[in-house]
Design a protein around this motif. Structure first.
Motif, PDB file in Angstrom:
ATOM      1  N   UNK A 167      64.727 -14.637  57.251  1.00 55.84           N
ATOM      2  CA  UNK A 167      64.433 -14.063  56.028  1.00 55.84           C
ATOM      3  C   UNK A 167      65.800 -13.247  55.386  1.00 55.84           C
ATOM      4  N   UNK A 168      66.226 -13.593  54.341  1.00 53.00           N
ATOM      5  CA  UNK A 168      67.385 -12.759  53.793  1.00 53.00           C
ATOM      6  C   UNK A 168      66.811 -11.138  53.693  1.00 53.00           C
ATOM      7  N   UNK A 169      67.674 -10.364  53.985  1.00 50.63           N
ATOM      8  CA  UNK A 169      67.374  -8.992  54.131  1.00 50.63           C
ATOM      9  C   UNK A 169      68.532  -8.111  53.088  1.00 50.63           C
ATOM     10  N   UNK A 170      68.003  -7.743  51.951  1.00 43.95           N
ATOM     11  CA  UNK A 170      68.973  -6.911  51.142  1.00 43.95           C
ATOM     12  C   UNK A 170      68.368  -5.891  50.822  1.00 43.95           C
ATOM     13  N   UNK A 171      69.635  -4.539  50.742  1.00 46.62           N
ATOM     14  CA  UNK A 171      69.146  -3.353  50.591  1.00 46.62           C
ATOM     15  C   UNK A 171      68.556  -3.147  49.141  1.00 46.62           C
ATOM     16  N   UNK A 172      68.969  -3.697  48.083  1.00 50.88           N
ATOM     17  CA  UNK A 172      68.353  -3.499  46.766  1.00 50.88           C
ATOM     18  C   UNK A 172      68.141  -4.917  46.145  1.00 50.88           C
ATOM     19  N   UNK A 173      67.048  -5.220  45.763  1.00 50.52           N
ATOM     20  CA  UNK A 173      67.019  -6.637  45.033  1.00 50.52           C
ATOM     21  C   UNK A 173      66.679  -6.013  43.390  1.00 50.52           C
ATOM     22  N   UNK A 174      67.538  -6.746  42.604  1.00 46.76           N
ATOM     23  CA  UNK A 174      67.320  -6.552  41.189  1.00 46.76           C
ATOM     24  C   UNK A 174      66.928  -7.696  40.528  1.00 46.76           C
ATOM     25  N   UNK A 175      65.638  -7.677  39.637  1.00 47.37           N
ATOM     26  CA  UNK A 175      65.099  -8.768  39.095  1.00 47.37           C
ATOM     27  C   UNK A 175      65.527  -8.653  37.760  1.00 47.37           C
ATOM     28  N   UNK A 176      66.215  -9.457  37.250  1.00 50.19           N
ATOM     29  CA  UNK A 176      66.748  -9.542  35.796  1.00 50.19           C
ATOM     30  C   UNK A 176      68.098  -9.415  35.552  1.00 50.19           C
ATOM     31  N   UNK A 203      59.793  -4.299  50.689  1.00 51.83           N
ATOM     32  CA  UNK A 203      59.183  -5.187  49.676  1.00 51.83           C
ATOM     33  C   UNK A 203      59.549  -6.510  50.017  1.00 51.83           C
ATOM     34  N   UNK A 204      58.876  -7.473  50.148  1.00 49.62           N
ATOM     35  CA  UNK A 204      58.930  -8.816  50.458  1.00 49.62           C
ATOM     36  C   UNK A 204      58.823  -9.522  49.047  1.00 49.62           C
ATOM     37  N   UNK A 205      59.701 -10.307  48.682  1.00 48.83           N
ATOM     38  CA  UNK A 205      59.555 -10.704  47.419  1.00 48.83           C
ATOM     39  C   UNK A 205      59.963 -12.379  47.720  1.00 48.83           C
ATOM     40  N   UNK A 206      58.864 -13.033  46.631  1.00 48.40           N
ATOM     41  CA  UNK A 206      58.901 -14.498  46.810  1.00 48.40           C
ATOM     42  C   UNK A 206      59.865 -14.951  45.633  1.00 48.40           C
ATOM     43  N   UNK A 207      60.564 -15.806  45.859  1.00 50.86           N
ATOM     44  CA  UNK A 207      61.628 -16.288  44.426  1.00 50.86           C
ATOM     45  C   UNK A 207      61.257 -17.810  44.532  1.00 50.86           C
ATOM     46  N   UNK A 208      61.505 -18.350  43.373  1.00 51.20           N
ATOM     47  CA  UNK A 208      61.425 -19.872  42.929  1.00 51.20           C
ATOM     48  C   UNK A 208      62.818 -20.138  42.605  1.00 51.20           C
ATOM     49  N   UNK A 209      63.585 -20.940  43.355  1.00 58.27           N
ATOM     50  CA  UNK A 209      64.713 -21.874  42.574  1.00 58.27           C
ATOM     51  C   UNK A 209      64.255 -22.793  41.728  1.00 58.27           C
ATOM     52  N   UNK A 210      64.655 -22.525  40.401  1.00 58.82           N
ATOM     53  CA  UNK A 210      64.252 -23.249  39.382  1.00 58.82           C
ATOM     54  C   UNK A 210      64.936 -24.691  39.294  1.00 58.82           C
ATOM     55  N   UNK A 211      65.974 -24.696  40.009  1.00 62.15           N
ATOM     56  CA  UNK A 211      66.785 -26.018  39.877  1.00 62.15           C
ATOM     57  C   UNK A 211      66.068 -26.799  41.091  1.00 62.15           C
ATOM     58  N   UNK A 212      65.991 -26.396  42.117  1.00 66.18           N
ATOM     59  CA  UNK A 212      65.454 -27.286  43.285  1.00 66.18           C
ATOM     60  C   UNK A 212      64.048 -27.318  43.648  1.00 66.18           C
ATOM     61  N   UNK A 213      63.334 -26.219  42.907  1.00 63.43           N
ATOM     62  CA  UNK A 213      61.928 -26.240  42.858  1.00 63.43           C
ATOM     63  C   UNK A 213      61.390 -25.525  44.219  1.00 63.43           C
ATOM     64  N   UNK A 214      62.580 -25.087  45.073  1.00 66.24           N
ATOM     65  CA  UNK A 214      62.078 -24.501  46.451  1.00 66.24           C
ATOM     66  C   UNK A 214      61.755 -22.930  46.361  1.00 66.24           C
ATOM     67  N   UNK A 215      60.841 -22.762  47.108  1.00 64.31           N
ATOM     68  CA  UNK A 215      60.634 -21.222  47.335  1.00 64.31           C
ATOM     69  C   UNK A 215      61.239 -20.363  48.311  1.00 64.31           C
ATOM     70  N   UNK A 216      61.788 -19.227  48.266  1.00 58.35           N
ATOM     71  CA  UNK A 216      62.339 -18.576  49.402  1.00 58.35           C
ATOM     72  C   UNK A 216      61.577 -17.120  49.372  1.00 58.35           C
ATOM     73  N   UNK A 217      61.962 -16.392  50.650  1.00 62.81           N
ATOM     74  CA  UNK A 217      61.382 -15.176  50.778  1.00 62.81           C
ATOM     75  C   UNK A 217      62.511 -14.305  51.169  1.00 62.81           C
ATOM     76  N   UNK A 218      62.768 -13.088  50.431  1.00 63.56           N
ATOM     77  CA  UNK A 218      63.589 -12.146  50.719  1.00 63.56           C
ATOM     78  C   UNK A 218      62.862 -10.727  50.987  1.00 63.56           C
ATOM     79  N   UNK A 219      63.621 -10.017  51.548  1.00 61.17           N
ATOM     80  CA  UNK A 219      62.933  -8.426  51.910  1.00 61.17           C
ATOM     81  C   UNK A 219      64.107  -7.663  51.561  1.00 61.17           C
ATOM     82  N   UNK A 220      63.515  -6.704  51.136  1.00 62.49           N
ATOM     83  CA  UNK A 220      64.583  -5.832  50.307  1.00 62.49           C
ATOM     84  C   UNK A 220      64.023  -4.138  50.888  1.00 62.49           C
ATOM     85  N   UNK A 221      64.920  -3.239  50.589  1.00 62.95           N
ATOM     86  CA  UNK A 221      64.329  -1.748  50.934  1.00 62.95           C
ATOM     87  C   UNK A 221      63.801  -1.369  49.564  1.00 62.95           C
ATOM     88  N   UNK A 222      64.493  -1.753  48.463  1.00 59.85           N
ATOM     89  CA  UNK A 222      64.067  -1.320  47.205  1.00 59.85           C
ATOM     90  C   UNK A 222      64.168  -2.367  46.137  1.00 59.85           C
TER      91      UNK A 222
END
Ligand SMILES: Cc1cc2nc3c(=O)[nH]c(=O)nc-3n(C[C@H](O)[C@H](O)[C@H](O)COP(=O)(O)OP(=O)(O)OC[C@H]3O[C@@H](n4cnc5c(N)ncnc54)[C@H](O)[C@@H]3O)c2cc1C
Length: 537
Positions: A1-10, A145-164
């Motif tokens: 699972x990808x781990x990233x300090x800060x995930x920004x949605x938008x 925070x564990x976040x579920x993302x959808x790749x809208x091109x490939x339609x695949x889902x992935x999960x990333x973990x972030x501190x904020x």
């Protein structure tokens, strides 16, 4: 699972600004944007002086200024109709001779602002942007925070973990909704459609360049014309009536309506895109839930009458980024992050109040036109200069929170149209031109990564105190002496007056350029005084 300090949605202006502000604090972040590319719609156009100061600090501002509208166009023009008699011009003051900062307010469309932010982010390896990626759900636990993302091109889902997790996902924020954070204030003051298009009406506009054209002919009520960047590019504003739906605004309807409004039945028009929006005046009841933060339109929805929505959002993330960086990099208590709401929500509320007044004034103007009430129309049109002149609102806000050592008798009455430089704790530390190594800089250039202690010619004891404390302090503090024999020279001899301290006083400025604390004179034990202040962060 990808781990990233800060995930920004938008990946709008607020998400991009957050990534940039974090990168400059050496914090890694990932921005995900559900659309395949940047916006192509020029929504915001007014970039306030404070936002320009931040953009100037964050990158090569010339890359933004190349898109700015000419200063002489920064006005509203009211006429009977496009081809009819002119009624009045509403001017924005102080655009050329601004003295309160190193750069003035500007008019640049939002698509160009976002391009600038993207361009600037390319120089920062700490920030990554992924398009066509949508946040679909998230779950917070003790470590992040564990976040579920959808790749809208490939339609695949992935999960990333972030501190904020930062919700910069706009007015209809799904993160805010999933957290069930309520909004306060009206959610529908008016509805509108902005039609972005290309047509040549230079014959009627070149002698009176203006960012906005408004009409007093009752048959044109609810229609307005805004300049966009690029030759012959315009945004035609069309208010929706209560009975209207989006479906009414077909291309055919819009083309006919624009030709009617401009009274040019054969005008060639290319519609580029359309945007529907609802005017709201709302603030979220919370900006933070655990490790999740709301920013920008996700946290507040401002009426666009006044052009402060994006500006307020950029200032939000500027406030939040250094706090996150200090928690992540300097192990400062996480409670510092609570001050984000305490400091930013009152600013959003005040900006909403002011923007709503501007909206009401527009409604009053429309009512007076409809009623043929020329006297009220004249008064309201004159009052409209308030809409374009708001330096007090832009620069004069003062934070009150646990991240500021407010003074007992602290009070400053703020006028929206007038900025009064002050170093009252919580205020933006004022701009003063200084000489550093032979070059002219602004005091503002000193504030970003560290706390900064500014001292005068007789302030050495403060410097000694910081040196003595340096072994035990967890937060970085830089000291600058402003004096003829100091690190910085005050060529106009105005620093002490503007900063309101004597030669033996000191001002402590936070990384966001807001005053944390000040002492007008030297005190008996400067070390204890500073220790008490710095250890409270
Ligand atoms: C007509 C008009 C004029 C305006 N004029 C001005 C002005 O002059 N000055 C000013 O300061 N402001 C102005 N504004 C306001 C300004 O446009 C907004 O405040 C600004 O766009 C807010 O930026 P944001 O980044 O918070 O949100 P947005 O710009 O809305 O960006 C949010 C982004 O999040 C993405 N997103 C949402 N959900 C997800 C998800 N689940 N996963 C991935 N991505 C997601 C969206 O696709 C979008 O790109 C105006 C607004 C309007 C309507």
């Amino acid at each position: 699972m990808k781990d990233i300090p800060v995930l920004i949605v938008g990946g709008g202006p607020v998400g991009l600004s957050m990534a940039l502000a974090l990168a400059r604090q050496n914090i890694h972040s990932l921005v995900i944007e559900r659309h395949p590319c940047r916006t192509e719609h020029p929504r915001a156009r007014g970039v306030s002086m404070r936002t320009m100061e931040l953009f100037r600090q964050w990158g090569n501002i010339d890359e933004l200024l190349k898109y700015e509208f000419p200063k002489e166009a920064i006005r509203f023009t009211w006429s009977e109709s496009l081809q009819g008699n002119e009624v009045t011009r509403v001017e924005m003051k102080g655009l050329e001779n601004y003295t309160h900062g190193p750069i003035g307010a500007s008019f640049v469309t939002q698509d160009c602002v976002e391009e600038y932010l993207h361009y600037t982010l390319r120089d920062h390896h700490q920030a990554e942007i992924q398009f066509s990626k949508e946040m679909i759900s998230f779950e917070e636990n003790d470590t992040g925070v564990t976040v579920k993302l959808l790749d809208r091109k490939t339609k695949k889902e992935e999960v990333v973990h972030t501190q904020y997790l930062i919700a910069a996902d706009g007015a209809h924020s799904s993160i805010r909704k999933q957290l069930k954070i309520e909004m306060e204030g009206p959610d529908n003051l008016a509805r509108s459609c902005s039609v972005y298009c290309e047509f040549d009406i230079s014959q009627w506009t070149k002698h009176r360049p203006s960012v906005g054209f408004f009409f007093t002919d009752p048959k044109l009520l609810g229609r307005s014309l805004f300049t966009a960047y690029g030759k012959n590019r315009w945004i035609v504003g069309m208010n929706l009536k209560p009975e209207n739906t989006k479906e009414d605004f077909t291309d055919e309807y819009c083309l006919n309506e624009i030709r009617r409004v401009l009274d040019m039945p054969n005008l060639e028009i290319k519609i580029i895109n359309k945007s529907f929006w609802t005017m709201a005046a709302q603030v979220a009841k919370q900006y933070r839930r655990g490790r999740i933060f709301l920013a920008g339109d996700a946290a507040h929805r401002l009426p666009p009458t006044g052009g402060l929505g994006m500006n307020t959002g950029v200032a939000d993330v500027h406030n939040l980024a250094w706090k996150l960086a200090f928690v992540l990099n300097h192990h400062i208590s996480d409670t510092l992050l609570d001050t984000y709401y305490d400091e930013r929500a009152p600013v959003a509320k005040r900006n909403i109040e002011w923007s709503t007044e501007n909206a009401k004034r527009f409604f009053d103007i429309f009512k007076a036109i409809q009623a043929g009430d020329h006297e009220t129309l004249k008064i309201k049109l004159h009052e409209q200069q308030k809409n374009l002149n708001y330096e007090g609102l832009d620069l004069g806000f003062i934070y009150h929170s646990n991240a500021v050592k407010s003074e007992n008798d602290q009070a400053l009455s703020m006028r929206p149209d007038k900025y009064i430089p002050t170093t009252l704790p919580g205020s933006r530390a004022p701009h003063v031109p200084l000489i550093k190594n032979g070059n002219t800089i602004s005091t503002l250039d000193l504030f970003e990564k560290n706390f900064v202690l500014l001292i005068g010619a007789a302030g050495e004891a403060w410097h000694t105190a910081i040196n003595e404390l340096s072994q035990t302090l967890t937060i970085p503090v830089s000291v600058y002496k402003i004096a003829t024999d100091g690190d910085l020279i005050d060529p106009d001899n105005i620093w002490h007056d503007i900063y309101g301290i004597s030669e033996s006083g000191a001002v402590l400025v936070r990384p966001d350029g807001h005053v944390a604390w000040r002492s007008k004179l030297i005190v008996d034990n400067p070390k204890t005084e500073l220790e008490k202040c710095l250890n409270s962060f």
